[in-house]
Enzyme design. Structure first.
Site, PDB file in Angstrom:
ATOM      1  N   VAL A  60       0.830  -1.204   0.000  1.00  0.00           N
ATOM      2  CA  VAL A  60       0.000   0.000   0.000  1.00  0.00           C
ATOM      3  C   VAL A  60       0.866   1.256   0.000  1.00  0.00           C
ATOM      4  O   VAL A  60       1.961   1.259   0.556  1.00  0.00           O
ATOM      5  CB  VAL A  60      -0.964  -0.018   1.220  1.00  0.00           C
ATOM      6  CG1 VAL A  60      -0.209   0.135   2.528  1.00  0.00           C
ATOM      7  CG2 VAL A  60      -2.064   1.015   1.089  1.00  0.00           C
ATOM      8  N   CYS A  61       0.349   2.295  -0.655  1.00  0.00           N
ATOM      9  CA  CYS A  61       0.954   3.623  -0.593  1.00  0.00           C
ATOM     10  C   CYS A  61      -0.191   4.610  -0.379  1.00  0.00           C
ATOM     11  O   CYS A  61      -1.242   4.237   0.148  1.00  0.00           O
ATOM     12  CB  CYS A  61       1.766   3.932  -1.851  1.00  0.00           C
ATOM     13  SG  CYS A  61       0.791   4.082  -3.366  1.00  0.00           S
ATOM     14  N   ARG A  62      -0.062   5.841  -0.806  1.00  0.00           N
ATOM     15  CA  ARG A  62      -1.120   6.831  -0.595  1.00  0.00           C
ATOM     16  C   ARG A  62      -2.319   6.571  -1.499  1.00  0.00           C
ATOM     17  O   ARG A  62      -3.453   6.568  -1.063  1.00  0.00           O
ATOM     18  CB  ARG A  62      -0.577   8.236  -0.829  1.00  0.00           C
ATOM     19  CG  ARG A  62      -1.583   9.334  -0.569  1.00  0.00           C
ATOM     20  CD  ARG A  62      -0.928  10.706  -0.656  1.00  0.00           C
ATOM     21  NE  ARG A  62      -1.892  11.731  -0.345  1.00  0.00           N
ATOM     22  CZ  ARG A  62      -2.582  12.409  -1.264  1.00  0.00           C
ATOM     23  NH1 ARG A  62      -2.422  12.149  -2.550  1.00  0.00           N
ATOM     24  NH2 ARG A  62      -3.434  13.337  -0.902  1.00  0.00           N
TER      25      ARG A  62
END
Length: 109
Positions: A60-62
């Site tokens: 996951v990232c932003r």
């Protein structure tokens, strides 16, 4: 042509999914998923030995862009990684828990 990146939506993500958060430290500090482990994308190549061996490993990232690139890289290295579409923005919008390590009010940065 490159292989498509395996992807899952937040709504289809198991509650106990092993997650790797690849955002930078300031983003992680602002707020992250309770069970996530942190390894910034900018440090990944030098720290690939620290990538958890979970099968699958949800990345996951932003918003899902950086994590998609990380998943493509990890898949090439033999890791069973899956991108979390929409990233932490979709995670928070879905009402999933977001925490901070210092107890301050969490936000997605």
């Amino acid at each position: 042509m490159s292989e498509p990146v395996p992807t899952v939506s937040v709504s289809d993500l198991p509650a106990d999914a092993p997650m790797l958060d690849v955002r930078e430290l300031d983003e992680w500090t602002a707020g992250h998923a309770p069970s996530a482990r942190h390894l910034p994308m900018s440090e990944l190549a030098g720290r690939v030995a620290e990538v958890p061996g979970d099968d699958p490993l949800y990345v996951v990232c932003r918003s899902g862009g950086r994590s998609a690139r990380v998943v493509a890289y990890l898949n090439q290295q033999g890791f069973p990684a899956v991108n979390v579409a929409g990233g932490m923005q979709d995670w928070a919008a879905a009402g999933r828990d977001v925490i901070t390590d210092d107890g301050s009010a969490p936000r997605i940065a």
